[in-house]
Design a protein around this motif. Structure first.
Motif, short mmCIF file in Angstrom:
data_model
loop_
_atom_site.label_atom_id
_atom_site.label_comp_id
_atom_site.label_asym_id
_atom_site.label_seq_id
_atom_site.Cartn_x
_atom_site.Cartn_y
_atom_site.Cartn_z
N ALA A 62 13.52 -1.00 -1.44
CA ALA A 62 12.60 -1.17 -2.56
C ALA A 62 11.19 -0.74 -2.14
O ALA A 62 10.98 0.42 -1.84
CB ALA A 62 12.65 -2.59 -3.10
N GLU A 63 10.23 -1.68 -2.11
CA GLU A 63 8.86 -1.36 -1.72
C GLU A 63 8.52 -1.90 -0.33
O GLU A 63 7.36 -2.10 0.00
CB GLU A 63 7.87 -1.93 -2.75
N TRP A 64 9.54 -2.11 0.50
CA TRP A 64 9.36 -2.67 1.84
C TRP A 64 9.53 -1.58 2.89
O TRP A 64 10.46 -0.78 2.82
CB TRP A 64 10.34 -3.81 2.08
N PHE A 65 8.63 -1.61 3.89
CA PHE A 65 8.57 -0.56 4.90
C PHE A 65 8.50 -1.18 6.30
O PHE A 65 7.94 -2.26 6.48
CB PHE A 65 7.31 0.30 4.68
N ASN A 66 9.07 -0.46 7.29
CA ASN A 66 8.93 -0.88 8.68
C ASN A 66 7.48 -0.73 9.10
O ASN A 66 6.81 0.22 8.69
CB ASN A 66 9.81 -0.02 9.59
N PRO A 67 6.99 -1.64 9.92
CA PRO A 67 5.59 -1.59 10.37
C PRO A 67 5.40 -0.57 11.49
O PRO A 67 5.11 -0.93 12.64
CB PRO A 67 5.33 -3.02 10.83
N THR A 68 5.54 0.68 11.18
CA THR A 68 5.40 1.74 12.18
C THR A 68 3.94 1.85 12.62
O THR A 68 3.03 1.43 11.89
CB THR A 68 5.87 3.08 11.61
N PRO A 69 3.70 2.43 13.79
CA PRO A 69 2.32 2.63 14.23
C PRO A 69 1.48 3.40 13.19
O PRO A 69 0.31 3.08 12.98
CB PRO A 69 2.45 3.41 15.53
N LYS A 70 2.09 4.39 12.54
CA LYS A 70 1.38 5.18 11.53
C LYS A 70 0.95 4.29 10.35
O LYS A 70 -0.21 4.35 9.90
CB LYS A 70 2.25 6.33 11.05
N LEU A 71 1.86 3.46 9.85
CA LEU A 71 1.54 2.58 8.72
C LEU A 71 0.49 1.54 9.13
O LEU A 71 -0.48 1.32 8.40
CB LEU A 71 2.81 1.89 8.21
N LEU A 72 0.67 0.92 10.28
CA LEU A 72 -0.28 -0.10 10.71
C LEU A 72 -1.66 0.48 10.98
O LEU A 72 -2.68 -0.16 10.68
CB LEU A 72 0.25 -0.82 11.95
N ALA A 73 -1.72 1.71 11.50
CA ALA A 73 -3.02 2.36 11.73
C ALA A 73 -3.70 2.63 10.39
O ALA A 73 -4.92 2.46 10.26
CB ALA A 73 -2.84 3.66 12.51
N PHE A 74 -2.92 3.06 9.40
CA PHE A 74 -3.50 3.29 8.08
C PHE A 74 -4.05 1.99 7.49
O PHE A 74 -5.17 1.95 6.99
CB PHE A 74 -2.46 3.89 7.13
N ILE A 75 -3.27 0.93 7.57
CA ILE A 75 -3.71 -0.37 7.04
C ILE A 75 -4.98 -0.83 7.75
O ILE A 75 -5.91 -1.31 7.11
CB ILE A 75 -2.59 -1.42 7.16
N LYS A 76 -5.03 -0.64 9.06
CA LYS A 76 -6.20 -1.05 9.83
C LYS A 76 -7.44 -0.26 9.42
O LYS A 76 -8.57 -0.76 9.51
CB LYS A 76 -5.93 -0.87 11.32
N SER A 77 -7.25 0.97 8.93
CA SER A 77 -8.39 1.81 8.52
C SER A 77 -8.96 1.43 7.16
O SER A 77 -10.05 1.89 6.80
CB SER A 77 -7.97 3.28 8.49
N ILE A 78 -8.26 0.59 6.42
CA ILE A 78 -8.72 0.16 5.09
C ILE A 78 -9.85 -0.86 5.27
O ILE A 78 -9.70 -1.81 6.04
CB ILE A 78 -7.57 -0.46 4.27
N PRO A 79 -10.97 -0.67 4.58
CA PRO A 79 -12.07 -1.65 4.69
C PRO A 79 -11.58 -3.06 4.34
O PRO A 79 -10.77 -3.23 3.43
CB PRO A 79 -13.10 -1.16 3.68
N GLU A 80 -12.10 -4.04 5.06
CA GLU A 80 -11.71 -5.42 4.81
C GLU A 80 -12.15 -5.87 3.42
O GLU A 80 -13.17 -5.42 2.91
CB GLU A 80 -12.29 -6.35 5.87
N SER A 81 -11.35 -6.76 2.84
CA SER A 81 -11.69 -7.33 1.54
C SER A 81 -11.56 -8.84 1.61
O SER A 81 -11.08 -9.39 2.60
CB SER A 81 -10.74 -6.78 0.46
N GLU A 82 -11.96 -9.49 0.54
CA GLU A 82 -11.86 -10.95 0.48
C GLU A 82 -10.42 -11.44 0.52
O GLU A 82 -10.17 -12.61 0.77
CB GLU A 82 -12.53 -11.44 -0.80
#
Length: 122
Positions: A62-82
């Protein structure tokens, strides 16, 4: 908005979209045996499709993904939010909250649902 939510036990990351991220987290948590935590939010994005395609090689179900280094690096690059670090503890659940702090250091966000839901910010 587009969100990235991670399951504590499985480690899987859900990439989805919602108008109200807190309500979406409550709904997902109610249907999940895994403790879920918001990793990041893209508030000005309306479609999650581009991210599903971008991380297609990591897709599990469905909308679930393995936490690959590529995905986690992308998430880390997103500015923090509340919303980063928010998780839900269901009052009578055996799933422990994922926050490392003591309850006195956590911010309680009042629910707008009738059950004993607590939303904690890390």
């Amino acid at each position: 908005m587009v969100y990235f939510i991670k399951g504590e036990l499985t480690g899987l990351v859900k990439i989805g979209k919602a108008q109200n991220i807190l309500n979406r987290l409550r709904t997902l948590q109610a249907a999940s045996p895994d403790n879920l935590t918001i990793l990041a939010v893209l508030p000005n994005e309306d479609s999650d499709r581009v991210y599903h395609q971008q991380f297609d090689a990591s897709w599990v179900h469905a909308e679930w993904f393995n936490p690959t280094p590529k995905l986690l690096a992308f998430i880390k690059s997103i500015p923090e939010s509340e919303y980063k670090g928010l998780c839900i503890k269901i009052g009578n659940s055996s799933i422990a909250p994922t926050h490392p702090q003591s309850p006195s250091t956590l911010k309680y966000v009042p629910p707008n649902m009738g059950r004993a839901w607590k939303v904690w910010a890390r």
